[in-house]
Design an enzyme around this catalytic site. Structure first.
Site, short mmCIF file in Angstrom:
data_model
loop_
_atom_site.label_atom_id
_atom_site.label_comp_id
_atom_site.label_asym_id
_atom_site.label_seq_id
_atom_site.Cartn_x
_atom_site.Cartn_y
_atom_site.Cartn_z
N GLU A 118 1.37 0.10 -5.12
CA GLU A 118 0.83 1.46 -5.58
C GLU A 118 1.96 2.33 -5.76
OE1 GLU A 118 -3.46 2.27 -3.76
OE2 GLU A 118 -1.91 2.52 -2.25
N ASP A 150 0.76 -1.25 -0.07
CA ASP A 150 0.07 0.05 0.08
C ASP A 150 0.98 1.17 0.11
OD1 ASP A 150 -2.82 1.13 0.32
OD2 ASP A 150 -1.85 1.94 2.17
#
Ligand code: CA
Length: 643
Positions: free
Chosen positions: A358, A327
């Protein structure tokens, strides 16, 4: 205590306090229990033991200082099942904290638990291995509660929304749901939204609560609200292992969504153990907030990176996790990501565990000097075995995620043809702000847990209304074309659970704490959208057998030839589909995307060509002549027979 940020990365600090041992936390076997914590600035540390997760203190012992800021206490017996925490003394004051390295915890996680991990293995877990890797990896993003909360899932009520739901194979309904459905779909990996212990759901509360779980409390303990018993801390561990074992048995690998960029609260166990060390601060002393969650973990410092690496390896070893999704990876460093990649490769084999993340952050963050943020524009510094979500591909296909009415190529967008032709190469031939080493670094997708579901985005952009239950034929066509495009693009494949059956969250664009009924998979949709499900199944099948598409090498891009923009909304390209396999039926592919509202006549190149997929079917093999009609709002895939 020195709270000078530059001190934390100084040589002085590294020499004195960097501890590279792999034994922090608790180690419990039949014959001994060893507690170790790292807390270089504490004056004293006391270990407090409890017989249960809520009972009064049973015993207190002084931890003994060792080298490098490590403290230790050892018992010549198994304390399996006991709970513990620490009193960390500094300047005459004590702060109570659980163990940041805990592998077990009480209900809601404030006390750590001593666990002899061997005793938590379900039968057969030692022999558990992941299924064989396939030619292509198709990753299915799923939230544990979403999977089985719907009554229609057929899962017994006590297991609904829990780890245990994954262990129920035959749901005895009139149609396939849950594991039996996933197995049939053909996906190769299930990527689970965070299931380490998180803070936003009260584990002793009711089933109406819901959260995606991007708020870590105990990084190395499974979340309790997915377990059938939240009081006995061993149950969550065993049931989490059962879930992973069940997926492996059914031919599916498991990816864990990990959130090492921030913690639920700044007042975390890490902070209480070593104040100031684990977080980034602004010059005025306030917390940096590149995560938009209130704090940023200071990746780039030795013991922070050790902590994160240790945690990843722990999940891979102990829980047999097959991959990790990071994340807000843009808040972590290239150096750390590459170190994790090397460590996983060394221990488990090259590429055996997948990694992607990400490549962005919510805001700027003061990174350590000399480190490189793992952002999209720095993809060229990342190992080739680290994937990044391609927001460029996503937005080119369906439109920007934040502007609901803004269309992409499939839903009426204008002038996007060149971008689409870059997207099919995984941006290897330019078109974006970065240059990947190969398409192996690219995660192609059009929907994920964040933002609107694909169906909702298409309805909002094409109809500008809130009627998400009508099965509009042109929305369905746009959905199929969107899938067709990313399934025929080079790179890795990723989809949000339910994208293949028109999943709706009724226009809710940020459902992280919405009701479970908004978030859950509505299994009946698999019947209402059976044609769409079949379409995806065919794409998955095709993708696994076409080397021109699944090739991830740096040379894959050179397979793409004859890129052509025919008119507004119509593009095509050819692909060299040859491989070492002599049984390949097609040596060349022709791919057409027609996003226009009218059919388009395509001239077929020389040779014997067959249609393999069009806008309505993905399981055909039909000879074609010199010309073929690419229907409005559809894709078309042709293969040239090897002669
Ligand atoms: Ca929790």
């Amino acid at each position: 205590m020195k709270n000078d940020m530059t001190f934390f990365t100084s040589k002085e600090f590294e020499d004195k306090f960097r501890y590279n041992g792999d034994d922090l936390g608790v180690l419990c076997t039949k014959t001994k229990t060893v507690f170790k914590v790292w807390s270089p600035f504490a004056e004293r540390i006391e270990l407090c033991l409890y017989k249960t997760g809520t009972s009064k203190e049973w015993q207190r012992k002084e931890m003994q200082p060792e080298e490098k800021g490590v403290w230790k206490q050892e018992y010549p017996e198994s304390l399996h099942g006991m709970y513990y925490d620490f009193l960390v003394w500094s300047q005459g004051k004590a702060v109570r904290t659980a163990d940041p390295y805990a592998i077990g915890c009480s209900c809601n996680g404030d006390r750590s638990m001593v666990v002899d991990l061997k005793l938590t293995n379900p039968p057969g877990f030692e022999e558990d291995t992941p299924p064989q890797k396939e030619k292509e990896q198709i990753i299915y993003e799923l939230h544990i509660k979403d999977f089985s909360f719907d009554k229609e899932s057929g899962i017994p009520e006590k297991y609904r929304g829990k780890y245990k739901a994954f262990t129920v194979f035959n749901t005895n309904g009139s149609y396939l749901t849950c594991m039996s459905y996933l197995k049939e779909l053909g996906i190769t990996h299930v990527h689970l939204l965070p299931f380490f212990d998180y803070g936003s759901v009260n584990e002793s509360g009711d089933e109406k609560q819901y959260n995606w779980g991007y708020d870590p409390l105990n990084f190395n303990v499974p979340e309790g609200s997915y377990a059938t018993d939240t009081v006995d801390g061993t149950v969550r561990i065993r049931e989490c292992k059962e879930m992973i074992q069940a997926m492996h048995k059914n031919g599916i690998r498991v990816v864990m969504d990990v959130v090492y960029n921030h913690t639920y609260r700044h007042d975390s166990f890490l902070q209480r153990m070593v104040p100031g060390y684990y977080y980034r601060y602004m010059e005025d002393g306030s917390l940096s907030n590149g995560s938009a969650c209130g704090n940023d973990i200071a990746a780039g410092r030795a013991m922070v990176d050790n902590y994160i690496l240790h945690s990843v390896l722990y999940w891979a070893r102990e829980y047999h996790i097959d991959g990790f999704r990071f994340d807000l990876m843009g808040l972590l460093t290239v150096e750390l990501m590459n170190q994790i990649r090397r460590s996983l490769d060394k221990e488990f084999g090259i590429g055996e565990k997948i990694m992607y993340g990400e490549p962005w952050r919510a805001d700027e963050s003061p990174m350590e000097d000399g480190t490189i943020a793992a952002l999209k524009e720095n993809a060229c510094y990342l190992d080739e075995g680290i994937g990044i979500f391609s927001d460029d591909t996503r937005d080119a296909i369906k439109g920007h995620v934040f502007y609901e009415e803004e269309p992409g190529f499939v839903n009426g967008g204008i002038g996007l043809e060149p971008l689409i032709l870059h997207a099919v190469t995984g941006w290897k031939d330019g078109g974006s702000i970065f240059c990947p080493k190969s398409c192996a670094q690219i995660m192609n997708y059009v929907s994920a847990h964040d933002n609107f579901t694909l169906w909702d985005k298409l309805v909002l952009s094409m109809y500008k209304n809130n009627d998400f239950k009508t099965k509009y034929p042109d929305v369905l066509a746009a959905n199929k074309l969107a899938a067709f495009i990313y399934f025929t693009s080079q790179g890795n494949l990723f989809l949000q659970a339910g994208e293949e059956f028109g999943r709706t969250k009724f226009g809710e664009g940020n459902s992280y704490c919405s009701a479970p009924e908004i978030n859950m998979l509505q299994w009946h949709q698999t019947i209402e959208f059976a044609d769409l499900v079949e379409y995806y199944k065919g794409l998955i099948r095709l993708r696994k057998k076409l080397p021109g598409l699944y090739d991830k090498s740096a040379l894959a891009v050179s397979r793409i030839i004859e890129k052509d923009i025919h008119k507004d909304g119509v593009v095509s390209f050819q692909l060299d589909n040859r491989s070492d396999n002599e049984n390949d039926r097609w040596d060349r592919l022709l791919i057409v995307y027609n996003a226009a509202k009218e059919d388009y006549m395509v001239t077929v190149p020389k040779g014997k060509w067959e249609v393999l997929a069009d806008g309505s079917q993905t399981n055909i093999c039909k000879a074609v002549d010199k010309e073929i009609q690419a229907k409005a709002q559809s894709g078309m895939l042709l293969g040239r027979k090897v002669e």
